[in-house]
Design a protein around this motif. Structure first.
Motif, short mmCIF file in Angstrom:
data_model
loop_
_atom_site.label_atom_id
_atom_site.label_comp_id
_atom_site.label_asym_id
_atom_site.label_seq_id
_atom_site.Cartn_x
_atom_site.Cartn_y
_atom_site.Cartn_z
N ASN A 106 11.13 46.58 97.31
CA ASN A 106 9.76 46.33 96.57
C ASN A 106 9.91 45.82 95.12
O ASN A 106 8.58 45.69 94.68
N PHE A 107 11.15 45.41 94.68
CA PHE A 107 11.14 44.78 93.47
C PHE A 107 11.91 43.44 93.63
O PHE A 107 11.47 42.29 93.21
N ALA A 108 13.14 43.40 93.99
CA ALA A 108 14.01 42.48 94.23
C ALA A 108 13.87 41.82 95.96
O ALA A 108 14.21 40.85 95.97
N TYR A 109 13.41 42.66 96.85
CA TYR A 109 13.02 42.22 97.92
C TYR A 109 12.27 43.17 98.74
O TYR A 109 11.86 44.31 98.26
N LYS A 110 11.61 42.70 99.83
CA LYS A 110 10.63 43.39 100.56
C LYS A 110 11.17 43.27 102.01
O LYS A 110 11.18 42.33 102.65
N ASP A 111 11.15 44.50 102.87
CA ASP A 111 11.49 44.25 104.00
C ASP A 111 10.44 43.74 105.00
O ASP A 111 9.18 44.11 104.36
N LYS A 112 10.61 43.22 105.98
CA LYS A 112 9.60 42.56 106.84
C LYS A 112 10.36 42.58 108.20
O LYS A 112 11.34 42.98 108.50
N LYS A 113 9.57 41.96 109.28
CA LYS A 113 9.95 41.92 110.54
C LYS A 113 11.08 41.00 110.69
O LYS A 113 11.08 39.97 110.03
N GLY A 114 12.17 41.28 111.58
CA GLY A 114 13.18 40.43 111.42
C GLY A 114 14.48 40.89 110.91
O GLY A 114 14.51 41.92 110.59
N LEU A 115 15.49 40.09 110.99
CA LEU A 115 16.77 40.41 110.48
C LEU A 115 16.86 40.65 108.98
O LEU A 115 17.59 41.68 108.46
N PHE A 116 16.36 39.64 108.08
CA PHE A 116 16.36 39.54 106.68
C PHE A 116 15.30 40.12 106.11
O PHE A 116 14.20 39.57 106.58
N PRO A 117 15.31 40.52 105.09
CA PRO A 117 13.99 40.69 103.98
C PRO A 117 13.43 39.63 103.49
O PRO A 117 14.19 38.62 103.46
N GLU A 118 12.25 39.78 102.81
CA GLU A 118 12.09 38.59 101.88
C GLU A 118 12.59 38.82 100.41
O GLU A 118 11.97 39.77 99.65
N GLY A 119 13.19 37.68 99.87
CA GLY A 119 13.61 37.82 98.58
C GLY A 119 12.40 37.62 97.62
O GLY A 119 11.67 36.80 97.65
N LEU A 120 12.20 38.53 96.61
CA LEU A 120 11.12 38.35 95.75
C LEU A 120 11.64 37.89 94.37
O LEU A 120 10.92 38.04 93.46
N LEU A 121 12.81 37.62 94.29
CA LEU A 121 13.30 36.87 93.03
C LEU A 121 13.46 35.47 93.05
O LEU A 121 14.45 34.91 92.34
N LYS A 122 13.03 34.92 93.95
CA LYS A 122 13.10 33.43 94.04
C LYS A 122 12.68 32.60 92.91
O LYS A 122 11.99 32.94 92.12
N GLY A 123 13.39 31.47 92.72
CA GLY A 123 13.27 30.58 91.45
C GLY A 123 14.21 31.14 90.46
O GLY A 123 14.21 30.16 89.62
N LYS A 124 14.83 32.02 90.53
CA LYS A 124 15.54 32.30 89.27
C LYS A 124 17.07 31.59 89.57
O LYS A 124 17.55 31.52 90.99
N SER A 125 18.00 31.82 88.75
CA SER A 125 19.52 31.41 88.99
C SER A 125 20.25 32.24 88.35
O SER A 125 19.83 32.90 87.52
N VAL A 126 21.53 32.11 88.66
CA VAL A 126 22.67 33.18 88.26
C VAL A 126 23.69 32.43 87.84
O VAL A 126 24.19 31.37 88.61
N VAL A 127 24.47 33.02 86.83
CA VAL A 127 26.05 32.31 86.49
C VAL A 127 26.64 33.65 86.42
O VAL A 127 26.39 34.75 85.67
N CYS A 128 27.92 33.89 87.13
CA CYS A 128 28.66 34.83 86.87
C CYS A 128 29.93 34.67 86.04
O CYS A 128 30.62 33.65 86.59
N ILE A 129 30.29 35.22 84.93
CA ILE A 129 31.47 34.93 84.55
C ILE A 129 32.48 36.13 84.41
O ILE A 129 32.06 37.14 84.02
N SER A 130 33.43 35.84 85.16
CA SER A 130 34.56 37.14 85.27
C SER A 130 35.85 36.73 84.77
O SER A 130 36.22 35.69 85.02
N THR A 131 36.56 37.79 84.49
CA THR A 131 37.86 37.77 84.01
C THR A 131 38.75 38.47 84.68
O THR A 131 38.37 39.50 85.07
#
Length: 195
Positions: A106-131
């Protein structure tokens, strides 16, 4: 573009902190980036522990007032940048605790009918920098890319974030690990990136 940087390492005299500095420097030198915010999870003493009982239910976590500041930062951000080490083939428990609590139903995703939930953070992008101490190809060859699958498929895709960029830097404790070139690569990426 607004950039949120989530830094997860307990030492400010470390290579991870140097990567954080290069991200910030690149963002500040990039006219496409309007503003940046930094979350230093160790400095802020973020509590990674999940606590549930009869009075505090997991399904209500998206309303937890103690986490509202962090939820607001995620709402505000166009680009979310994570800087962290890889320990035992995965991000630190501190970062996983942040993810467990913030990327809630209910913040990052919302459960709905079917296998996968609805993602609520659409339109954003991510960069992961790991060492990591081990070789750069270690997660791919030895762990079947578990780190990238965990972050991209099991987390970000689930919440609607499709654009994910990884910088996985290995041999970071080696004197010949080309740390300077890797720091410059991160700086140049953030200096030039457009949404």
């Amino acid at each position: 573009m607004n950039a949120l940087i989530i830094y997860t390492y307990p030492n400010h005299k470390s290579l991870n902190y140097a990567f954080l500095q290069e991200v910030m420097k690149g963002c500040n030198d990039n006219p496409s980036i309007k503003d940046i915010q930094i979350v230093d999870l160790y400095e802020e003493q973020f509590n990674p522990l999940l606590v549930f009982h009869e009075h505090k239910r997991r399904r209500d976590m998206f309303r937890d007032p103690k986490l509202e500041k962090y939820r607001e930062q995620i709402r505000w951000a166009d680009k979310i940048v994570f800087v962290y080490p890889i320990w035992w083939g995965r991000p630190p428990a501190m970062l996983l605790g942040y993810i467990d609590q913030l990327f809630a139903a209910n913040f990052a995703y919302k459960d709905k009918k079917g296998l996968f939930p609805e993602g609520l953070l659409k339109g954003k992008s991510v960069v992961c920098i790991s060492t990591m101490k081990g070789p750069t190809k270690y997660p791919l060859l030895w762990l079947n890319n578990a780190h990238k699958i965990l972050m991209k498929r099991a987390l970000f895709s689930f919440v609607g974030i499709k654009q994910v960029k990884f910088f996985e830097f290995g041999n970071m404790e080696n004197k010949k690990g080309r740390q300077g070139k890797k720091l410059e690569k991160v700086y140049q990426y953030f200096r030039k990136i457009a949404y």
